[in-house]
Design an enzyme around this catalytic site. Structure first.
Site, PDB file in Angstrom:
ATOM      1  N   HIS B 270      54.767 102.004 -14.869  1.00 19.97           N
ATOM      2  CA  HIS B 270      53.573 101.705 -15.665  1.00 19.97           C
ATOM      3  C   HIS B 270      52.877 100.190 -15.251  1.00 19.97           C
ATOM      4  CE1 HIS B 270      54.532 105.382 -18.217  1.00 19.97           C
ATOM      5  NE2 HIS B 270      55.617 104.096 -19.400  1.00 19.97           N
ATOM      6  N   ASP B 321      58.161 111.151 -16.698  1.00 19.76           N
ATOM      7  CA  ASP B 321      57.895 110.120 -17.672  1.00 19.76           C
ATOM      8  C   ASP B 321      58.416 111.008 -18.818  1.00 19.76           C
ATOM      9  OD1 ASP B 321      57.930 108.401 -20.109  1.00 19.76           O
ATOM     10  OD2 ASP B 321      56.030 107.738 -18.890  1.00 19.76           O
TER      11      ASP B 321
END
Lengths: 452, 452
Positions: B270, B321
């Protein structure tokens, strides 16, 4: 005519079970009834959705999609892309337009777009000389839509000048130009061929750049336009807003509202840089905003405030425009994602009608899109265009899904597969994920691209 | 072992013609040579690309993808999604994890992801009681990857507390918790099964929330971690940055750099809310940033400044993810589109190595992703993992395309079709767009979802 029965159908009020669907000869629904026995009707499948209208298309641009992604110079923008697009437009003739549009419409049906508004401005030969017949390019589009079997709203487009200060058309724009009388006669000739849900004829104003206020007002004074869809490109690029402020002291959407009585016939395409008071005006007018998610992102246009429009009760739909994206799910998903990224929240464009964000997005875009196409109502209901999709109940992505999560999985999660069956205006066009004429249309597309 | 010849292959320096490819027994390339005769080698196809590493996966979340898109309450956010995710995690056991992960990895291969970093934190039974053997959940992942034939970098994940102020684990987090000794022994046991390009073992730190500075420093002092990939979730949500500033007076990425010697072993997953000086530090360190485009958009995390990282020479790759998106093209396309929307320009993430934006995006993500997987180099070159895709030269979307526009069409334009053939670690896994065990893996997935 088409009729059938499905386990679930997404009606305007949400999912309903055991639904009978029947289309009339004019391609509109004459029966949509839930909680019905099958009684020997063909079973359509487990999940049926209304087809998605594609409210903005420039068909010829399909043949350059993906070919303008390598400039790499620091000033690459909408405007340099437009130069590449003009060069491409210069190579298109009625034959190539027919083959490109027919393949595009075939791809659209396979992706779940069941009708299309064609914003058509390439009218003449490259130097501006008229074709014989003068409507040869428009007729190529009619034939393409008819052969692919997609519902068409043809929008011949008025394009008269090179800029807001009455600049002359540039040489590469001469193909686009029409006087008002010529334009009206073109539209009237095409309108004589209108055919219920299969073909409607309206018009587009290319932009406030390309048509003067006086010309626009003169044209729209004609009674011909009563009840016909009217589309315009507006406020796509910031530079366009700045130029309009400089020349007219008004933003483009303000200026449009100054000039004409914008009402529910209108579709404002892009409207990307609408101010809060412009959003108020749009919502009050009943006009539909045409959002072109992928194209607007590809061209770096900016983000339209869809949450703001919705909060005001405004209508909207989606268009594939340059056809850089052709999946209605991706267009809707990234509208929602852009709203999430802007707000830091989730499930932003859901409700109030449907808690299911995917159902809400799909239905709002269907209903706004139908209006932009010139239909009175949209979706699976009486009198609406008989357009539908059947999802593939055997897709592993739907394992264990029910009406509460089916569309969330289809629209957001990795369900790669296209709809199983697709119909437009009461006729089935796609079976087992493939258009009935896929191969023939692909062949003509290929040989056309080899020639271009 | 795998060998073949193709008309064009995308090498690190760009497209090269007439390329011979040969993999060794350890699943790495032992020959990559352009301008070679075919000499009886099998023809792989016209267009061959390096496979895409997927640098961030929580496999169990695939089974809830699309099911959390209907809250519709005004405070819906990452944090309410996390509660739904915890509830889902509570229902997963080794058998269901095996079936879910195996189907997910099958889907990944069909989409062009040829290896995956599994950030694995669901270690124990729901109340925290250990499985027998304690690594039962990790072993389910190993078996899933082996049966699907995807290269795996397993990252057992350290998770020790409920918040930055040493809060105890909440009941729903007890499944995740490990002491340092237990964790090291888990990792060492798994590392004994490492197998070249097919299986690597590193570790992940769940987040600075979940592991104290002291514990992190104690763990990483062990010589075991030398040369192993180390991943961490960092700066995904603004609230996380604010909390870290409140407790430590430092932003999370600053704090990580304070605590440990961040180097090229690291993948910062991220890093969404990285400041300019944090981007400087990341680029200098050689760490890879793991961008998860679809998940970060779905969760409303915010936009990572990829243009800023690239301007500093930083490395990056992509991860699916939560698996709300599983198409590497969509992940890359929307990274580019987000950069265009932020700048008002086009072709932002192109160059300097490649003017072709699509080629540039694909190669940078391949090379960064390979590093995050623990490989020394990535792509089609000697010593890199032997992962490849063959595109479908008969796709009508590629009609008339050459090396200069092929990838622009594949990545940006509506080429709906998946790669024709896909291989990982020297073994062919997907033929004609379908994984060789597609049906069997889909069956087990279906029955698992019916049970959950």
């Amino acid at each position: 005519m088409f009729e059938g029965h499905c386990d679930y159908a997404l009606l305007p009020q949400g999912w309903r079970a055991n639904v009978r669907l029947r289309a009339g000869a004019d391609g509109r629904w004459v029966e949509v009834a839930a909680d019905q026995d099958r009684e020997g009707l063909p079973r359509l499948g487990r999940w049926v959705l209304p087809g998605m209208p594609n409210l903005h298309s420039h068909a010829f641009q399909r043949a350059m999609a993906g070919d303008a992604e390598r400039y790499g110079h620091p000033d690459d923008s909408f405007w340099s892309w437009r130069e590449a697009m003009y060069a491409h437009a210069g190579r298109i003739d009625p034959d190539s337009l027919h083959a490109i549009a027919r393949w595009l419409y075939t791809e659209m049906l396979e992706a779940g777009y069941t009708r299309v508004c064609e914003f058509h401005y390439v009218h003449h030969r490259p130097g501006g000389e008229r074709y014989a017949p003068p409507a040869a390019m428009a007729q190529a589009l009619l034939a393409a839509a008819d052969e692919a079997g997609i519902g068409l709203t043809l929008l011949p487009t008025l394009y008269q000048r090179g800029g807001l200060r009455d600049e002359a058309l540039a040489p590469r724009q001469l193909r686009f130009g029409c006087g008002n009388d010529e334009f009206l006669s073109l539209c009237a000739g095409l309108a004589a061929r209108a055919d219920g849900a299969r073909l409607r004829v309206g018009a587009a104003i290319h932009s406030l750049r390309a048509v003067s206020g006086a010309s626009l007002q003169a044209l729209l004074g004609e009674p011909f336009w009563r009840g016909r869809p009217l589309h315009i490109h507006v406020a796509e690029q910031r530079i366009e807003v700045d130029a309009c402020l400089a020349v007219h002291g008004r933003r483009p959407i303000e200026r449009l509202f100054d000039l004409v009585d914008v009402d529910a016939r209108w579709c404002l395409v892009h409207a990307t840089h609408a101010s809060a008071s412009e959003l108020d005006a749009i919502a009050r007018s009943g006009a539909v905003v045409g959002v072109c998610t992928s194209t607007e992102a590809n061209l770096g246009d900016g983000l339209f405030d869809l949450a703001g429009l919705r909060a005001r009760g405004g209508a909207w739909g989606i268009g594939s425009d340059s056809h850089i994206g052709l999946d209605p799910r991706e267009e809707l998903r990234w509208l929602e994602y852009q709203a999430r990224l802007a707000s830091g929240r989730r499930t932003v464009l859901g409700g109030p009608a449907h808690e299911d964000v995917a159902a809400n997005l799909w239905l709002e875009a269907v209903h706004g899109g139908a209006r932009a196409c010139g239909a009175v109502v949209g979706g699976l209901r009486l009198g609406a265009d008989a357009d539908w999709l059947v999802l593939d109940e055997d897709d592993p992505a739907f394992a264990g899904a029910g009406p509460e999560n089916l569309l969330g999985r289809w629209l957001f999660a990795p369900a790669r597969w296209p709809p199983l069956a697709v119909g437009s205006a009461g006729r089935l066009r796609v079976i087992a994920g493939r258009h009935l004429a896929h191969d023939a249309h692909a062949r003509a597309w290929r040989s056309t691209l080899a020639r271009l």
